[in-house]
Design an enzyme around this catalytic site. Structure first.
Site, PDB file in Angstrom:
ATOM      1  CD  GLN A 295      -2.900  -0.970   2.396  1.00  0.00           C
ATOM      2  OE1 GLN A 295      -2.593  -1.487   3.457  1.00  0.00           O
ATOM      3  NE2 GLN A 295      -4.008  -0.279   2.232  1.00  0.00           N
TER       4      GLN A 295
ATOM      5  CG  HIS B  66      -3.456  -5.137   1.673  1.00  0.00           C
ATOM      6  ND1 HIS B  66      -3.825  -4.581   0.475  1.00  0.00           N
ATOM      7  CD2 HIS B  66      -4.234  -4.535   2.618  1.00  0.00           C
ATOM      8  CE1 HIS B  66      -4.783  -3.680   0.689  1.00  0.00           C
ATOM      9  NE2 HIS B  66      -5.061  -3.637   1.984  1.00  0.00           N
TER      10      HIS B  66
HETATM   11 ZN   LIG Z   1      -6.509  -2.564   2.947  1.00  0.00          ZN
END
Ligand SMILES: [Zn+2]
Length: 185
Positions: A51, A134
């Site tokens: 991210q 993720h």
């Molecule tokens: Zn997330």
């Protein structure tokens, strides 16, 4: 300490697998500090390396004032089922109900290189599973039914223009209060 840019849905890095961490370096420790700072500023409870555009297999989480770094985390046991609403710092303003195991045991390495085992339920279990996903290119919208995913993506199509280059810049406000000082890492 610096605030990192958050990659949003559409950036291919969010769909890539990460690489296991083999050595805990000062650079990695700095990354973790910056990830915590970024997560708190974004008012998140979890943030995974992809991210912020990184490929290391690690994430930071903080549920109920319990900041944790999970390096090379793995779900080693899962049981039960629970549905709950999820959002993601990489898909701002989009939410959806996701069914996941209610209780999990997660094995990971901490920042001192020690193996840790976490028993989690409730929001903590949900957060750990979301972050571990993720690290393998998986997002919460993948769990939605076709119809719900379609409506989430249509909401996202109206939001995504706010993030040119799939980058979400957080404002670094020097006057903000530091609820979670460095010592808590
Ligand atoms: Zn997330």
């Amino acid at each position: 300490m610096s605030i990192l840019d958050i990659r949003v849905l559409g950036d291919p890095i969010l769909r890539e697998d990460t690489k296991p961490v083999t050595e805990i370096t000062d650079e990695l420790r700095a990354l973790v500090r910056n990830m915590f700072e970024t997560m708190y500023l974004a008012k998140g409870i979890g943030l995974a390396a992809p991210q912020v555009g990184r490929t290391e297999r690690l994430a930071v989480v903080d549920v109920d004032d319990n900041p944790l770094v999970i390096i090379n985390p793995e779900v080693v046991h899962a049981e039960g089922k629970e549905k709950g609403e999820e959002g993601c710092l990489s898909i701002p303003d989009v939410y959806g109900d996701v069914e996941r195991p209610a209780r999990v045991r997660v094995r990971a390495t901490d920042l001192d290189g020690k193996q840790i085992e976490l028993e989690a339920d409730g929001l903590f279990a949900r957060c750990l599973q979301h972050e571990i996903d993720h690290l393998h290119g998986k997002l919460f919208i993948d769990y939605l039914s076709v119809l719900k995913r379609r409506s989430a993506l249509s909401k996202w199509s109206k939001e995504k223009d706010k993030y040119p280059g799939f980058i979400r810049k957080l404002e670094d406000d020097p006057t903000r209060t530091h609820e979670h000082p460095d010592e808590e890492l």
